[in-house]
Enzyme design. Structure first.
Site, PDB file in Angstrom:
ATOM      1  N   ASP A  94       1.288  -1.455  -0.027  1.00 16.91           N
ATOM      2  CA  ASP A  94       0.190   0.212  -0.412  1.00 16.91           C
ATOM      3  C   ASP A  94       0.662   1.607  -0.158  1.00 16.91           C
ATOM      4  OD1 ASP A  94      -2.247   1.351   0.577  1.00 16.91           O
ATOM      5  OD2 ASP A  94      -2.183   1.822   2.465  1.00 16.91           O
TER       6      ASP A  94
ATOM      7  N   ASP B 100      -1.830  -1.711   6.236  1.00 18.81           N
ATOM      8  CA  ASP B 100      -1.757  -0.709   7.270  1.00 18.81           C
ATOM      9  C   ASP B 100      -2.825  -1.546   8.119  1.00 18.81           C
ATOM     10  OD1 ASP B 100      -4.525   0.063   6.747  1.00 18.81           O
ATOM     11  OD2 ASP B 100      -3.574   1.960   6.726  1.00 18.81           O
TER      12      ASP B 100
ATOM     13  N   ASP C  76      -7.070  -2.428   4.306  1.00 22.64           N
ATOM     14  CA  ASP C  76      -5.967  -3.027   3.288  1.00 22.64           C
ATOM     15  C   ASP C  76      -6.032  -4.785   4.128  1.00 22.64           C
ATOM     16  OD1 ASP C  76      -5.338  -2.064   1.472  1.00 22.64           O
ATOM     17  OD2 ASP C  76      -3.708  -0.689   2.854  1.00 22.64           O
TER      18      ASP C  76
END
Length: 642
Positions: free
Chosen positions: A311, A508, A512
């Protein structure tokens, strides 16, 4: 009886060893063969009793254990009146078990050290304002606690009064003290190095971040990897095979001593202990560094990862963006006020940046709000519909975007901005460009991952494609994809797995979570949030990106160590069996000594992992040491800030 034997096993080992020494003294110093035989017989009985009891317990549950092989070997030595060998075999087997127990306890020292970091009592504020010392079990959420200089923080909570600096190495693996003031979070098990603070308890006991870390490491060290389960099954069938081999050799050769010796030398003790001790040591090393592996299987699988997906916000970047540019259309000023009203109710990193930028604007009351996953927020403020989010959100609500607006948005994105768009009553009124800095050292850490054998490094982000491309180009990533919803990221993971890749996803742990759960290895950045611990396979407690190559290097080292131990164990058994069949010098006592020595070797080899440090860690440590010894004006200034 079994409990008594477990409690006194080490004493029986010591008595057996003393009797053997006395027996050799009687034989060599006093020339008393009868006295020596009697002492050796006693040593055999005392040493063989706990071994035979363990063998009987295993047989009761239909398991042919290593203890049974040794028991039969001792009985065989009795039959051929080789009391010297039966006593030595019994003692060495018990002594090997003692060494195994002690060294395994040492590899589990990470748990003991973690538990000792939590204080047993705390100072709790009473109704009259004084503080009383109470047991940790008596604390409740909402209690106000006092922590003084050098004290251990007993709960997760928030500072409500005072200030100081806290060492959070037990949580993050980093020893650099962090300043604490009212409103800042604190964690159980950390140490207040200076200052005095009062904290409001938010999580107590096992519910604290520290309590969950201890639980997680305990579960991980007790879990079994696929290799361990395979070896358990191997031992289950291997032991009867050795017993059968000994019987066949004894019948063919008519040599009972040879058959008994095969029983002793065929024991797969080093094989059984070699893999779990490697995994326990690797997990313990990781825990000390703030790297939590959720089980032995995770280490094995992580060591084989060839694709890692990231991410962007909060992972490759700091997650602390700043407003860099603003474009207004029509009722831009009103839109700014409505934007602030909506964002003040959001915990998103971009919301914090926006409210900080417009800190002087007064917020209006938000009548209702709804989060559109992957898009943004739809709210009602002062009788107006307010959309705050990305282009996907505008498209969902059919908000028109003119050519001029389109050009502005492209310009903002082309310089690496993340876009926040604001539409009021179906019209685009405001476009903000926000920039987030890339984490220091990320480029070097990504290069380290490539050196560790990771072939594909992918960036998956909900941000616009141009911003994503700029970040990927700067960091040298393999592929980059933007404007993705959480389910799109999870689909990417699924697609690469279908292509035969072993995929790790770094995020995180909150938005996600679908990708973290779907990946072969989910790696959660951050300070160990509940969602991160529950969803991921690996938790990096301090959110430091350099922990990713460290974790991968440690996983590879642990798997390599495990393979070394399996090789050592099998090689020793093979050499011993060949030697007893093909040579005249190999006997039961020598074989048992070598056999127990191999157990000690694999344990000591595994214990090297407790002090393992990757090349990346060593180079960083060297830089830190050089920096700490520097005395230039710049470094003095930095140190004073720290």
């Amino acid at each position: 009886m079994q409990k008594w034997l477990m409690k006194n096993r080490n004493r029986l080992t010591a008595i057996s060893g003393i009797l053997i020494v006395l027996a050799f003294a009687a034989k060599w110093l006093f020339k008393s063969e009868t006295g020596a035989s009697g002492l050796l017989l006693a040593a055999s009985l005392i040493g063989g009793f706990p071994i035979s009891a363990s063998a009987w317990q295993a047989l009761k549950v239909k398991v042919i254990s290593i203890d049974l092989l040794v028991t039969l070997a001792i009985l065989g030595a009795f039959v051929i009146q080789e009391f010297e060998e039966s006593a030595i075999v019994a003692f060495l087997f018990l002594f090997g078990a003692y060494l195994e127990q002690k060294t395994l306890a040492k590899t589990r020292s990470a748990i003991k050290e973690l538990v000792e970091m939590v204080p047993e009592t705390a100072l709790r504020q009473t109704e009259d304002g004084d503080f009383e010392e109470v047991d940790l079990d008596d604390l409740d959420e909402g209690d106000i606690l006092l922590v003084k200089t050098g004290g251990k923080i007993p709960v997760d909570g928030e500072v409500v009064y005072g200030s100081g600096t806290a060492n959070e190495a037990s949580i993050t693996g980093e020893s650099m003290p962090l300043g604490k003031k009212p409103g800042d979070p604190v964690y159980a098990g950390t140490i207040l190095e200076n200052g005095t603070i009062r904290i409001k308890a938010e999580k107590v006991g096992d519910e604290t971040t520290f309590g969950k870390i201890i639980e997680l490491v305990e579960e991980a060290q007790d879990s079994k990897s696929q290799a361990e389960r395979l070896i358990d099954r191997f031992s289950k069938y291997y032991t009867p095979v050795v017993l059968l081999l000994a019987i066949i050799v004894g019948l063919i050769s008519q040599d009972l001593e040879l058959a008994v010796t095969i029983l002793v030398l065929g024991c797969p003790g080093a094989l059984v202990i070699g893999v779990p001790v490697s995994n326990v040591a690797g997990i313990g090393n990781g825990a000390k560094q703030g790297i939590l592996f959720k089980g032995s299987e995770v280490i094995t699988k992580f060591s084989k990862v060839d694709t890692i997906m990231f991410d962007k916000t909060g992972t490759l970047t700091y997650g602390d963006p700043r407003v860099s540019q603003v474009k207004k259309y029509g009722q831009g000023q009103l839109a700014e006020q409505l934007l602030v009203s909506v964002e003040k109710e959001s915990a998103h990193p971009l919301a914090k940046a926006i409210t900080g930028y417009y800190k002087d604007l007064e917020a209006k009351e938000v009548e209702s709000s709804q989060v559109l996953q992957g898009g943004g927020i739809v709210a009602q403020v002062a009788g107006r519909q307010v959309l705050v989010g990305n282009r996907y959100l505008l498209d969902q609500y059919h908000v028109p975007v003119t050519k001029e607006m389109e050009k502005n948005l492209e310009e903002l994105a082309s310089v690496g901005n993340s876009l926040v768009l604001v539409a009021v009553n179906g019209q685009l009124e405001l476009a903000l460009g926000l920039k987030d800095e890339i984490r220091a050292g990320v480029k070097e850490d990504l290069a380290a991952l490539k050196k560790l054998g990771v072939k594909n490094l992918l960036l998956l982000s909900g941000d616009n494609q141009k911003t994503v491309d700029l970040v990927a180009e700067e960091l040298g990533l393999t592929e980059a994809y933007g404007q993705l919803l959480p389910e799109d990221k999870a689909e990417f993971v699924k697609r690469r797995q279908a292509a035969g890749e072993i995929v790790a996803f770094v995020g995180d742990g909150i938005n996600d979570s679908p990708s973290l759960a779907r990946a072969d290895i989910g790696i959660a950045m951050g300070s160990g949030t509940d969602v991160a611990i529950e969803t991921s396979n690996v938790v990096l407690m301090n959110g430091s990106f350099d922990r990713i190559p460290r974790a991968l290097a440690l996983a590879k080292a642990t798997r390599r160590n495990m393979i070394e131990n399996i090789t050592i164990a099998l090689a020793v058994v093979a050499v011993l069996l060949v030697s007893v069949l093909a040579s005249s010098w190999m006997n039961m006592a020598i074989g048992m000594f070598v056999h127990e020595g191999s157990i000690l070797v694999v344990i000591l080899n595994a214990m090297r992992l407790l002090a393992y440090r990757s090349k990346l860690q060593k180079s960083r440590k060297l830089i830190e040491n050089n920096f700490s010894q520097a005395e230039g004006p710049y470094t003095k200034g930095i140190k004073s800030i720290q």
